[in-house]
Write a protein that holds these residues in place. Structure first.
Motif, short mmCIF file in Angstrom:
data_model
loop_
_atom_site.label_atom_id
_atom_site.label_comp_id
_atom_site.label_asym_id
_atom_site.label_seq_id
_atom_site.Cartn_x
_atom_site.Cartn_y
_atom_site.Cartn_z
N VAL A 1 -2.08 9.82 4.96
CA VAL A 1 -1.11 10.92 5.12
C VAL A 1 0.11 10.39 5.86
O VAL A 1 -0.02 9.59 6.78
CB VAL A 1 -1.78 12.12 5.85
CG1 VAL A 1 -2.35 11.73 7.20
CG2 VAL A 1 -0.79 13.28 6.02
N HIS A 2 1.30 10.82 5.41
CA HIS A 2 2.53 10.47 6.14
C HIS A 2 2.55 11.22 7.48
O HIS A 2 2.39 12.44 7.51
CB HIS A 2 3.77 10.91 5.36
CG HIS A 2 4.14 10.02 4.21
ND1 HIS A 2 3.32 9.74 3.17
CD2 HIS A 2 5.31 9.35 3.96
CE1 HIS A 2 3.94 8.94 2.32
NE2 HIS A 2 5.14 8.69 2.77
N ALA A 3 2.76 10.48 8.55
CA ALA A 3 2.91 11.11 9.88
C ALA A 3 3.55 10.11 10.82
O ALA A 3 3.45 8.89 10.61
CB ALA A 3 1.54 11.53 10.42
N LEU B 1 0.81 -1.22 0.00
CA LEU B 1 0.00 0.00 0.00
C LEU B 1 0.84 1.27 0.00
O LEU B 1 0.29 2.36 -0.11
CB LEU B 1 -0.91 0.03 1.25
CG LEU B 1 -1.89 -1.12 1.44
CD1 LEU B 1 -2.70 -0.91 2.73
CD2 LEU B 1 -2.81 -1.26 0.25
N HIS B 2 2.16 1.13 0.17
CA HIS B 2 2.97 2.34 0.39
C HIS B 2 4.31 2.23 -0.33
O HIS B 2 5.27 1.68 0.21
CB HIS B 2 3.18 2.54 1.90
CG HIS B 2 3.84 3.84 2.27
ND1 HIS B 2 3.32 4.71 3.22
CD2 HIS B 2 4.99 4.42 1.85
CE1 HIS B 2 4.11 5.75 3.35
NE2 HIS B 2 5.16 5.60 2.54
N CYS B 3 4.31 2.72 -1.57
CA CYS B 3 5.57 2.79 -2.32
C CYS B 3 5.47 3.99 -3.24
O CYS B 3 4.47 4.16 -3.96
CB CYS B 3 5.78 1.52 -3.14
SG CYS B 3 7.27 1.60 -4.17
N HIS B 4 6.47 4.85 -3.21
CA HIS B 4 6.48 6.05 -4.06
C HIS B 4 7.05 5.65 -5.42
O HIS B 4 8.17 5.12 -5.49
CB HIS B 4 7.36 7.12 -3.44
CG HIS B 4 6.92 7.51 -2.05
ND1 HIS B 4 6.18 8.64 -1.81
CD2 HIS B 4 7.09 6.89 -0.86
CE1 HIS B 4 5.92 8.71 -0.51
NE2 HIS B 4 6.46 7.67 0.09
N VAL B 5 6.29 5.92 -6.48
CA VAL B 5 6.75 5.40 -7.78
C VAL B 5 8.10 6.00 -8.18
O VAL B 5 8.97 5.29 -8.69
CB VAL B 5 5.66 5.56 -8.87
CG1 VAL B 5 5.53 6.99 -9.37
CG2 VAL B 5 5.92 4.61 -10.02
#
Ligand code: ADE
Ligand code: ZN
Length: 339
Positions: free
Chosen positions: A185-187, A7-11
């Protein structure tokens, strides 16, 4: 072999040094400031972001992004992943001279190619960049709200968490929520538990990127469990960025034991010398997860994915049908508690 979901990978953060070097050769650019001996070089979060921005600037066309996305998803499928959500950044596209429309079409083309080749399902989460400030994040949210794409199903915010207060971005997230997008959101990565609490209070996400520093406040951990807010955990990233000293100090098992939904993710794999398979291996080696527990983590991800219910059910059926692991046998929290 355990079926996996991410669910969390920056292309942009998924581009390997080799692929970045190929794009640099295509555009006659020099990468020696941030790639040395075939590895990205950085020493703290600020220099990581700088290297990341420099590498991203070498993806300049729709085809460059189709390439990158196809590459990433094929590699992920080879690690037995059946689902992937990638963070995308129209800000990075614009900085590289590419229109947001061509950017998203390129990403979608890469997703279509990877699905045709392997069956891997994927979606995009548009993001704003916190360090660019509330106006820029609002612009990113408005663009995606006004230009819907069937494969863009979420909105999030990445970037430097030490800058600005979450409340400054609440209106941008309202725009995205009103457009029907899932909210994350990143936190609680670079900043402490208050950052997670403030994000929950003002942005009202269903998931938090990282969020691991919630462990610093037991009341907040109870709240995450009660409200079933999912934490997109990225242990390899956290150790690389020195959020924690080592894997045995990572709060993943404690959060799971407390009933917080947690998943495993690679964040920016080549920067942190990881991939999704390694994250599952880390959970097996350090967090007491057997194959049943790992399959439950995949199920947790699929349940919280930003997809339509038909796709979700198909993915969960695929996980259930996997006979190599008795998915569903293990109670993950229980199995970690007893380890
Ligand atoms: N952008 C890419 N990777 C990130 C991370 N780990 N934290 C915040 N923003 C990011
Ligand atoms: Zn991230």
């Amino acid at each position: 072999m355990v079926l996996k979901a991410e669910l969390h990978c920056h292309v942009e953060g998924a581009a390997s040094p080799a692929l970045v070097a190929r794009k640099a050769a295509k555009y006659g650019a020099d990468v020696s400031a941030f790639i040395v001996d075939g590895r990205f070089v950085w020493h703290d979060f600020t220099s990581f972001l700088r290297a990341y921005d420099q590498a991203s600037a070498l993806f300049r066309t729709q085809e460059d992004y189709a390439d990158l996305t196809e590459d990433y998803l094929l590699a992920l499928s080879a690690q037995d992943a059946i689902y992937s959500e990638v963070f995308i950044s129209t800000d990075h596209a614009i900085s590289a001279g590419l229109s947001p429309r061509a950017y998203i079409e390129g990403l979608a083309e890469g997703m279509r190619r990877a699905k045709a080749a392997t069956g891997i399902e994927s979606r995009m989460i548009a993001t704003g960049l916190r360090h660019k400030g509330p106006d820029a994040v609002m612009e990113a949210a408005r663009y995606i709200a006004e230009n819907p794409h069937p494969l863009v199903t979420g909105f999030g915010m990445a970037g430097d968490e030490r800058m600005h207060h979450p409340r400054d971005f609440a209106r941008a997230f309202d725009v995205a929520r009103d457009a029907g997008l899932g909210i994350t959101v990143h936190a609680g990565e670079l900043s402490g538990w208050e950052s997670v609490a403030n994000a929950l209070d003002t942005i009202r996400p269903s998931r938090i990127g990282h969020g691991v520093r919630a462990i610093e406040n037991p009341d907040l951990v109870r709240r995450l469990a009660e409200e079933q807010i999912l934490l997109e955990c990225c242990p390899g990233s956290n150790i690389s960025l020195q959020v924690y000293a080592d894997f045995p100090s990572h709060p993943f098992p404690a959060l799971a034991r407390a009933g917080v939904p947690v998943t495993l993710n690679s964040d920016d794999p080549p920067y942190f010398h990881t991939d999704l398979a390694r994250e599952y291996d880390i959970a097996a080696a350090f967090f007491g997860c057997d194959d049943g527990a790992l399959a439950e983590i995949t199920r947790t991800a699929l349940k919280a994915a930003y997809v339509d219910e038909t796709t979700r059910n198909t993915l969960i059926e695929r996980l259930d049908a996997d006979k190599t692991v008795r998915a569903g046998d293990a109670d993950f929290a229980g199995s970690v508690a007893s380890s």
